[in-house]
Design a protein around this motif. Structure first.
Motif, PDB file in Angstrom:
ATOM      1  N   UNK A  13      46.682 -14.939  48.418  1.00  0.00           N
ATOM      2  CA  UNK A  13      46.985 -13.807  49.098  1.00  0.00           C
ATOM      3  C   UNK A  13      45.781 -13.365  49.638  1.00  0.00           C
ATOM      4  N   UNK A  14      44.628 -13.572  49.374  1.00  0.00           N
ATOM      5  CA  UNK A  14      43.464 -13.256  50.024  1.00  0.00           C
ATOM      6  C   UNK A  14      43.378 -13.787  51.410  1.00  0.00           C
ATOM      7  N   UNK A  15      43.450 -15.121  51.412  1.00  0.00           N
ATOM      8  CA  UNK A  15      43.554 -15.842  52.515  1.00  0.00           C
ATOM      9  C   UNK A  15      44.652 -15.477  53.416  1.00  0.00           C
ATOM     10  N   UNK A  16      45.898 -14.961  53.058  1.00  0.00           N
ATOM     11  CA  UNK A  16      47.196 -14.550  53.836  1.00  0.00           C
ATOM     12  C   UNK A  16      47.007 -13.210  54.418  1.00  0.00           C
ATOM     13  N   UNK A  17      46.217 -12.239  53.657  1.00  0.00           N
ATOM     14  CA  UNK A  17      45.865 -11.044  54.142  1.00  0.00           C
ATOM     15  C   UNK A  17      44.786 -11.212  55.498  1.00  0.00           C
ATOM     16  N   UNK A  18      43.897 -11.904  54.984  1.00  0.00           N
ATOM     17  CA  UNK A  18      42.698 -12.031  56.036  1.00  0.00           C
ATOM     18  C   UNK A  18      42.938 -12.999  57.010  1.00  0.00           C
ATOM     19  N   UNK A  20      46.273 -14.771  57.940  1.00  0.00           N
ATOM     20  CA  UNK A  20      47.466 -14.383  58.735  1.00  0.00           C
ATOM     21  C   UNK A  20      47.899 -13.135  59.228  1.00  0.00           C
ATOM     22  N   UNK A  21      47.288 -11.988  58.261  1.00  0.00           N
ATOM     23  CA  UNK A  21      47.765 -10.932  58.775  1.00  0.00           C
ATOM     24  C   UNK A  21      46.581  -9.997  59.388  1.00  0.00           C
ATOM     25  N   UNK A  22      45.351 -10.664  59.650  1.00  0.00           N
ATOM     26  CA  UNK A  22      44.200 -10.051  60.414  1.00  0.00           C
ATOM     27  C   UNK A  22      43.611  -8.983  59.670  1.00  0.00           C
ATOM     28  N   UNK A  23      43.652  -8.785  58.375  1.00  0.00           N
ATOM     29  CA  UNK A  23      43.187  -7.847  57.506  1.00  0.00           C
ATOM     30  C   UNK A  23      41.454  -7.925  57.332  1.00  0.00           C
ATOM     31  N   UNK A  24      40.843  -6.814  57.127  1.00  0.00           N
ATOM     32  CA  UNK A  24      39.439  -6.890  57.135  1.00  0.00           C
ATOM     33  C   UNK A  24      39.068  -7.623  55.615  1.00  0.00           C
ATOM     34  N   UNK A  25      37.855  -8.073  55.659  1.00  0.00           N
ATOM     35  CA  UNK A  25      37.675  -8.795  54.222  1.00  0.00           C
ATOM     36  C   UNK A  25      37.627  -7.717  53.179  1.00  0.00           C
ATOM     37  N   UNK A  26      37.286  -6.476  53.289  1.00  0.00           N
ATOM     38  CA  UNK A  26      37.337  -5.580  52.256  1.00  0.00           C
ATOM     39  C   UNK A  26      38.849  -5.206  51.935  1.00  0.00           C
ATOM     40  N   UNK A  28      41.499  -7.263  52.304  1.00  0.00           N
ATOM     41  CA  UNK A  28      42.000  -8.500  51.860  1.00  0.00           C
ATOM     42  C   UNK A  28      41.602  -8.639  50.272  1.00  0.00           C
ATOM     43  N   UNK A  29      40.336  -8.400  50.074  1.00  0.00           N
ATOM     44  CA  UNK A  29      39.981  -8.678  48.759  1.00  0.00           C
ATOM     45  C   UNK A  29      40.404  -7.286  47.815  1.00  0.00           C
ATOM     46  N   UNK A  30      40.642  -6.183  48.371  1.00  0.00           N
ATOM     47  CA  UNK A  30      41.274  -5.221  47.514  1.00  0.00           C
ATOM     48  C   UNK A  30      42.639  -5.524  47.088  1.00  0.00           C
ATOM     49  N   UNK A  31      43.427  -5.924  48.185  1.00  0.00           N
ATOM     50  CA  UNK A  31      44.782  -6.140  47.711  1.00  0.00           C
ATOM     51  C   UNK A  31      45.257  -7.282  47.031  1.00  0.00           C
ATOM     52  N   UNK A  32      44.389  -8.251  47.061  1.00  0.00           N
ATOM     53  CA  UNK A  32      44.537  -9.583  46.245  1.00  0.00           C
ATOM     54  C   UNK A  32      44.078  -9.364  44.940  1.00  0.00           C
ATOM     55  N   UNK A  33      43.243  -8.245  44.644  1.00  0.00           N
ATOM     56  CA  UNK A  33      43.041  -7.935  43.325  1.00  0.00           C
ATOM     57  C   UNK A  33      43.844  -7.138  42.581  1.00  0.00           C
ATOM     58  N   UNK A  34      45.011  -6.807  43.042  1.00  0.00           N
ATOM     59  CA  UNK A  34      45.896  -6.005  42.228  1.00  0.00           C
ATOM     60  C   UNK A  34      46.710  -7.072  41.181  1.00  0.00           C
TER      61      UNK A  34
END
Length: 217
Positions: A13-18, A20-26, A28-34
Motif C-alpha cells: 500500500x505504501x508503494x501504491x499510494x506513493x 500510483x496515486x502520487x501521494x507524498x512520502x509522508x 503514503x507512510x501514514x496511510x500504510x501504517x493504519x
C-alpha cells in the motif's frame, strides 16, 4: 495470511499510494501504517500479545516518517534510506533476545508446507529439541545481522563514494544482502530444520505403523 496482512499489505500500500496515486512520502507512510497499527493494538487488547511482524512494520514506518523530514544534503538523503534496514535488523535481534525469533513466522510456512504431520512435528521439535530451537534463533540472527551490515555499508558508501554512484549501488547492495541472507540462513538454520522435520515425521510414522497393524489384526 499473517505475512500478507502484516508485511505485504502495508508495504504494497505504501508503494501504491506513493507511486500510483502520487501521494507524498509522508502521506503514503501514514496511510500504510493504519493496518499494522490496528493489528498491533488489536493483539494487545484481545490476545494480550504483541503481533511481532505488525509491530515491526509499524516501527519501520514511524522511522520512515521521522526520516522523511530530513532534507537538503544529498548524501544524508542517501544514508537515510538505510534507516529502514537498520530498524528491521534491530527489531529482529531484539525479538531473538526476548525468546521470540521474529523471522520464524516467515520461515515456518515454507518448511511446514501446510501439512498436518509437519505442523505436529514442528510443535514437538520446538518443545523438545534444543538443536531445533537453536537453529530457529540462528535463522533470525542471520537476517538481523545481514540487514544491519547492509545498513552500515550503505551509510559508508553514501559518505565515501560519488552520489551518482550510490544512487544505483544502494539497490545492488540491498540485493546482494538479500542473496547472502537467504544462502547463509538456509545453510545454517532452514536446511537443518527441514531435515529435522522430515526425520521427525518419519519417526512418528514408524511409531504409528505397528499400532495401526495391531488394530487391523
Amino acid at each position: 495470511m499473517p505475512l500478507i496482512m502484516d508485511v505485504a499489505v502495508p508495504i504494497g500500500s505504501y508503494y501504491l499510494f506513493k507511486d500510483a496515486f502520487g501521494m507524498s512520502t509522508l502521506m503514503a507512510l501514514g496511510l500504510s501504517s493504519v493496518v499494522p497499527a490496528v493489528r498491533t493494538v488489536w493483539g494487545v487488547v484481545e490476545a494480550r500479545t504483541i503481533n511481532a511482524f505488525a509491530a515491526l512494520i509499524l516501527f519501520v514506518n514511524v522511522v520512515g516518517l521521522l526520516l522523511s523530514f530530513v532534507a537538503g544534503d544529498p548524501r544524508l538523503m542517501l544514508a537515510k534510506d538505510s534507516g529502514v534496514s537498520s530498524a528491521i535488523g534491530i527489531g529482529i535481534l531484539v525479538s531473538v533476545a526476548m525468546g521470540k525469533p521474529m523471522m520464524t513466522a516467515g520461515m515456518k510456512p515454507w518448511l511446514v508446507k501446510g501439512a498436518a504431520d509437519r505442523e505436529a512435528a514442528w510443535s514437538r521439535l520446538q518443545s523438545a529439541s534444543p538443536a531445533f530451537r537453536r537453529a530457529e534463533r540462528v535463522f533470525s540472527v542471520v537476517w538481523g545481522v545481514v540487514l544491519l551490515v547492509e545498513c552500515v555499508v550503505r551509510v559508508v558508501g553514501a559518505y565515501t563514494l560519488p552520489v551518482d554512484t550510490m544512487v544505483w549501488l544502494g539497490s545492488v547492495v540491498l540485493a546482494v544482502a538479500m542473496v547472502i541472507g537467504f544462502m547463509v540462513s538456509g545453510a545454517l538454520a532452514a536446511g537443518p530444520m527441514a531435515h529435522m522435520l522430515i526425520a521427525e515425521v518419519k519417526a512418528q510414522g514408524a511409531e504409528k505403523r505397528p499400532v495401526a497393524l495391531a488394530a487391523a489384526g
